[in-house]
Design a protein around this motif. Structure first.
Motif, PDB file in Angstrom:
ATOM      1  N   VAL A 115     -14.714 -24.453  29.662  1.00 45.20           N
ATOM      2  CA  VAL A 115     -13.629 -23.515  29.354  1.00 45.20           C
ATOM      3  C   VAL A 115     -13.124 -23.765  27.932  1.00 45.20           C
ATOM      4  O   VAL A 115     -13.337 -24.845  27.351  1.00 45.20           O
ATOM      5  N   LEU A 116     -12.424 -22.754  27.400  1.00 46.38           N
ATOM      6  CA  LEU A 116     -11.761 -22.848  26.095  1.00 46.38           C
ATOM      7  C   LEU A 116     -10.259 -22.776  26.296  1.00 46.38           C
ATOM      8  O   LEU A 116      -9.774 -21.969  27.094  1.00 46.38           O
ATOM      9  N   PHE A 138     -11.388 -18.401  16.696  1.00 45.79           N
ATOM     10  CA  PHE A 138     -11.330 -18.838  18.092  1.00 45.79           C
ATOM     11  C   PHE A 138     -11.731 -17.693  19.026  1.00 45.79           C
ATOM     12  O   PHE A 138     -12.485 -17.882  19.986  1.00 45.79           O
ATOM     13  N   VAL A 139     -11.241 -16.494  18.726  1.00 47.65           N
ATOM     14  CA  VAL A 139     -11.598 -15.327  19.547  1.00 47.65           C
ATOM     15  C   VAL A 139     -13.083 -15.005  19.392  1.00 47.65           C
ATOM     16  O   VAL A 139     -13.759 -14.657  20.376  1.00 47.65           O
ATOM     17  N   GLU A 140     -13.621 -15.141  18.189  1.00 45.15           N
ATOM     18  CA  GLU A 140     -15.058 -14.916  17.982  1.00 45.15           C
ATOM     19  C   GLU A 140     -15.882 -15.889  18.814  1.00 45.15           C
ATOM     20  O   GLU A 140     -16.914 -15.518  19.398  1.00 45.15           O
ATOM     21  N   LEU A 141     -15.427 -17.139  18.883  1.00 43.19           N
ATOM     22  CA  LEU A 141     -16.123 -18.129  19.708  1.00 43.19           C
ATOM     23  C   LEU A 141     -16.074 -17.724  21.182  1.00 43.19           C
ATOM     24  O   LEU A 141     -17.087 -17.796  21.888  1.00 43.19           O
ATOM     25  N   ALA A 142     -14.889 -17.292  21.628  1.00 37.99           N
ATOM     26  CA  ALA A 142     -14.748 -16.877  23.024  1.00 37.99           C
ATOM     27  C   ALA A 142     -15.649 -15.684  23.333  1.00 37.99           C
ATOM     28  O   ALA A 142     -16.283 -15.618  24.398  1.00 37.99           O
ATOM     29  N   ASP A 143     -15.722 -14.741  22.408  1.00 38.02           N
ATOM     30  CA  ASP A 143     -16.598 -13.578  22.598  1.00 38.02           C
ATOM     31  C   ASP A 143     -18.054 -14.007  22.751  1.00 38.02           C
ATOM     32  O   ASP A 143     -18.796 -13.478  23.580  1.00 38.02           O
ATOM     33  N   ALA A 144     -18.447 -14.970  21.918  1.00 35.12           N
ATOM     34  CA  ALA A 144     -19.860 -15.359  21.879  1.00 35.12           C
ATOM     35  C   ALA A 144     -20.273 -16.197  23.074  1.00 35.12           C
ATOM     36  O   ALA A 144     -21.368 -16.012  23.616  1.00 35.12           O
ATOM     37  N   CYS A 145     -19.406 -17.123  23.513  1.00 32.01           N
ATOM     38  CA  CYS A 145     -19.842 -18.097  24.515  1.00 32.01           C
ATOM     39  C   CYS A 145     -19.589 -17.650  25.951  1.00 32.01           C
ATOM     40  O   CYS A 145     -20.209 -18.180  26.880  1.00 32.01           O
ATOM     41  N   GLY A 146     -18.654 -16.718  26.151  1.00 30.04           N
ATOM     42  CA  GLY A 146     -18.407 -16.226  27.504  1.00 30.04           C
ATOM     43  C   GLY A 146     -17.551 -17.124  28.368  1.00 30.04           C
ATOM     44  O   GLY A 146     -17.346 -16.844  29.556  1.00 30.04           O
ATOM     45  N   TYR A 147     -17.023 -18.217  27.810  1.00 32.83           N
ATOM     46  CA  TYR A 147     -16.216 -19.143  28.606  1.00 32.83           C
ATOM     47  C   TYR A 147     -14.894 -18.483  29.026  1.00 32.83           C
ATOM     48  O   TYR A 147     -14.383 -17.581  28.353  1.00 32.83           O
ATOM     49  N   ALA A 148     -14.323 -18.961  30.120  1.00 32.74           N
ATOM     50  CA  ALA A 148     -12.956 -18.590  30.473  1.00 32.74           C
ATOM     51  C   ALA A 148     -12.032 -19.065  29.348  1.00 32.74           C
ATOM     52  O   ALA A 148     -12.227 -20.144  28.778  1.00 32.74           O
ATOM     53  N   LEU A 196     -12.901 -27.333  25.748  1.00 28.56           N
ATOM     54  CA  LEU A 196     -12.661 -27.422  24.311  1.00 28.56           C
ATOM     55  C   LEU A 196     -11.230 -26.962  24.042  1.00 28.56           C
ATOM     56  O   LEU A 196     -10.871 -25.815  24.330  1.00 28.56           O
ATOM     57  N   PHE A 197     -10.408 -27.863  23.499  1.00 31.64           N
ATOM     58  CA  PHE A 197      -9.038 -27.547  23.104  1.00 31.64           C
ATOM     59  C   PHE A 197      -9.004 -27.375  21.585  1.00 31.64           C
ATOM     60  O   PHE A 197      -9.347 -28.291  20.841  1.00 31.64           O
ATOM     61  N   ALA A 198      -8.588 -26.196  21.139  1.00 30.20           N
ATOM     62  CA  ALA A 198      -8.519 -25.916  19.702  1.00 30.20           C
ATOM     63  C   ALA A 198      -7.058 -25.984  19.249  1.00 30.20           C
ATOM     64  O   ALA A 198      -6.252 -25.132  19.619  1.00 30.20           O
ATOM     65  N   TYR A 235     -15.313 -18.348  34.266  1.00 31.36           N
ATOM     66  CA  TYR A 235     -14.584 -17.098  34.461  1.00 31.36           C
ATOM     67  C   TYR A 235     -14.969 -16.436  35.780  1.00 31.36           C
ATOM     68  O   TYR A 235     -14.113 -15.860  36.465  1.00 31.36           O
ATOM     69  N   GLU A 236     -16.232 -16.516  36.159  1.00 29.40           N
ATOM     70  CA  GLU A 236     -16.657 -15.942  37.438  1.00 29.40           C
ATOM     71  C   GLU A 236     -15.955 -16.648  38.597  1.00 29.40           C
ATOM     72  O   GLU A 236     -15.539 -16.003  39.579  1.00 29.40           O
ATOM     73  N   ASN A 237     -15.797 -17.974  38.479  1.00 23.50           N
ATOM     74  CA  ASN A 237     -15.068 -18.720  39.517  1.00 23.50           C
ATOM     75  C   ASN A 237     -13.612 -18.261  39.584  1.00 23.50           C
ATOM     76  O   ASN A 237     -13.036 -18.092  40.662  1.00 23.50           O
ATOM     77  N   TYR A 238     -13.014 -18.074  38.397  1.00 29.48           N
ATOM     78  CA  TYR A 238     -11.628 -17.590  38.344  1.00 29.48           C
ATOM     79  C   TYR A 238     -11.528 -16.216  39.006  1.00 29.48           C
ATOM     80  O   TYR A 238     -10.616 -15.955  39.797  1.00 29.48           O
TER      81      TYR A 238
END
Length: 605
Positions: free
Chosen positions: A255-256, A271-281, A323-325, A385-388
């Motif tokens: 997760v991010l 940070f949002v670009e990373l979230a878009d790319a990796c698909g993490y919650a 990952l905590f940013a 995210y699927e688990n969530y």
């Protein structure tokens, strides 16, 4: 390409993402100026300072006059691009500069020597804790008085005038004491450019006899600022990305989590670009609310341990990697040190450093560069995210109110939620508003600010004044408790003078509720005021103001309809009467855990 900050050719005010930003390609960042001669009446220290403020994007300066700064104020007023806003006290002037900096990227306040400086210093300390570049300007003693063994008024009665300077040294990143004209240009420029580069407050003291005197160093437009940017070590970046990719790509449900230092690192977009790319919650820490778009398709809410958004903590704390940013883990954000996180599972990304699990650590790496590079390398993984999505159950609604039933806080915030749009911004005061506002779902473009690290009660009144002045196109909705309001109420007067159209929800529950839930006592009970009558008295028929009291849902609905309809161009003050024990469930949980942390007995020696 050079980054231009507030080009004088256009007199445009930069946005908050432009002010003090540094190019990523290693070029020197400059403020462009034309080499135009200045007539002698404008070639003064005071006008030079005023022009510099306009250049960096400050068009409003918050001030309180005193005999040591009066001449300086004359010269600030004379600058066409600068608007001087007189505040009721120095603390609020500092809070206003804080709120202004949150929107514009930089703010400024002007006070007088020692009595003003030591009054504003609490606000400057708060800005320091939140990484906000605030230019704190003080009108100082006559330059001839230094070293004379004289005792001046507004001091503690000693011939040493350095007390104020010594106090500011711990809450500013640079201090300039201007006692002569020869080096005034250099000192002022260094102070302002340091504030922009470090994203921290600075202190500038200017002798009261100097602002009006012409000097050759001010006779032409000044040489542009040159801000040497911090650069990423490319070898370190490659090594950090490689180690992180290895760490995260083998995780099953990573997760991010975004933290408050995303702002100072100017890494929100990365940070949002990373979230878009990796698909993490994707979650945020409480003090990062508003820095990450909540309409993101994999946003799961606020991670705040036991008081997290429903189902968010379960996903974060059960992850096998996170990952905590830009996090700040203090006793408040960790809910009394009760977060169920493991260091060996965590990657901590700070503005200039990356730490992977229990090691290794990589320095000299800018967060923005790291997140951008990482986005190109991570395997896409949507498992968390699927688990969530599987366990998520839509949250319930407050119980329906009976006719004329006493208003409940959860009903109040259900209606505030409906008011939010891209044309609004929320300011949340320290207290139960932290928790209630944290649950608001921010529409795209809706602003959000609160002061969690410093947590100074009363901050929101001045910050609302400053934020609303910086973005007049937005309607600010401020949620303030009665205890906090009593500290700084005076500058509702300044909001009216400035023609602001803020909506203030004054939540009157007769005490310091957040303190009650940590440790109760008679000191948490305050004298009840007739708050609407007080604001009416402040209004005094001058300016646009509308006030009302609400005690039930029917009255609240009517008040909101009026505030957003017939009175949409007014400052609207809505006093909400609620029961003294009506708090969010999150505050009850958080308060008990913080109380336990505060009450830990001494370790045996």
């Amino acid at each position: 390409m050079d980054t231009k900050i507030g080009s004088l050719d256009t007199c445009a005010s930069p946005t908050c993402t432009e002010v003090g930003s540094l190019p990523s390609n290693g070029a020197v960042s400059t403020i462009q100026c034309s080499a135009v001669a200045i007539n002698s009446a404008e070639a003064t220290l005071g006008r030079h300072l005023a022009r510099r403020l306009v250049q960096i994007g400050v068009s409003d300066v918050f001030s309180v006059p005193g005999d040591f700064n009066l001449t300086l104020l004359d010269h600030l007023i004379a600058e066409p691009g600068l608007n001087l806003i007189g505040c009721c006290n120095e603390l609020n002037a500092g809070y206003a500069a804080d709120g202004y900096a949150r929107s514009r990227g930089v703010g400024a306040c002007v006070v007088t020597f020692t009595v003003g400086g030591l009054s504003v210093i609490n606000a400057i300390a708060g800005a320091y804790s939140e990484n906000l570049p605030v230019i704190c300007i003080v009108g100082g003693p006559n330059s001839n008085d230094y070293g004379t063994n004289r005792i001046l008024h507004h001091t503690i009665g000693l011939p040493d005038f350095s007390q104020e300077l010594r106090c500011f040294q711990t809450v500013t990143c640079y201090q300039a004491v201007v006692n002569n004209l020869e080096d005034a240009h250099e000192l002022i420029d260094t102070a302002i450019s340091t504030a922009l580069k470090e994203s921290k407050p600075v202190y500038i003291s200017i002798g009261c006899n100097l602002p009006a005197i012409p000097h050759p160093t001010f006779s032409r437009e000044p040489v542009p600022f040159a801000l040497s940017p911090k650069l990423t070590n490319k070898m370190g970046l490659e090594a950090a990305v490689e180690a992180t990719v290895e760490f995260l790509n083998k995780a099953v449900k990573p997760v991010l989590v975004g933290g408050p230092k995303l702002r100072v690192a100017k890494a929100c977009n990365a940070f949002v670009e990373l979230a878009d790319a990796c698909g993490y919650a994707l979650a945020v820490m409480p003090s990062a609310k508003g820095l990450v778009p909540e309409h993101h398709p994999r946003f799961i809410g606020t991670y705040w341990g036991a008081v997290s958004t429903a189902f968010c903590a379960e996903i974060v704390e059960s992850a096998d990697a996170y990952l905590f940013a830009g996090p700040i883990f203090n006793d408040y954000s960790s809910v009394g040190y009760s977060l169920l996180l493991k260091k060996e599972k965590a990657i901590i990304v700070q503005p200039d450093r990356v730490i992977i699990g229990n090691g290794p650590a990589f320095g000299c790496i800018l967060m923005k560069d790291f997140l951008t590079a990482l986005a190109k390398r991570l395997n896409r993984n949507t498992t968390a995210y699927e688990n969530y999505h599987r366990i998520y159950v839509p949250e319930g609604h407050p119980l329906k109110s009976e006719p004329k039933e006493a208003l409940r806080v959860n009903v109040l915030f259900q209606h505030i939620q409906k008011m939010l749009s891209a044309e609004t911004a929320v300011i949340a005061e320290t207290g139960d508003s932290w928790f209630n506002c944290q649950k608001l779902k921010l529409p795209q473009g809706c602003g959000y600010e609160f002061q969690m690290q410093y947590g100074s009660i009363g901050w929101s009144v001045g910050a609302t004044l400053g934020y609303a002045q910086a973005v007049p196109e937005k309607r600010v909705i401020a949620c303030i408790g009665d205890g906090s309001f009593q500290v700084t109420v005076q500058d509702v007067s300044t909001m009216l003078r400035c023609g602001q159209k803020t909506i203030i929800f004054l939540i009157n529950n007769c005490g310091y509720t957040i303190e009650v839930e940590i440790h109760d006592g008679p000191y948490n009970v305050i004298k009840n005021w007739n708050y609407t009558a007080l604001v009416d008295a402040i209004h005094n028929g001058e300016g646009n103001c509308w006030t009302t009291k609400v005690r039930c849902e029917e009255e609240l609905i009517e008040a909101i309809e009026t505030a957003t309809g017939a009175k949409k161009d007014c400052l609207c003050f809505i006093e909400v009467i609620v029961h003294k024990d009506d708090t969010s469930k999150e505050l009850l949980e958080w308060g008990s855990r913080v109380s336990a942390a505060n009450g830990r007995p001494p370790n045996p020696q």
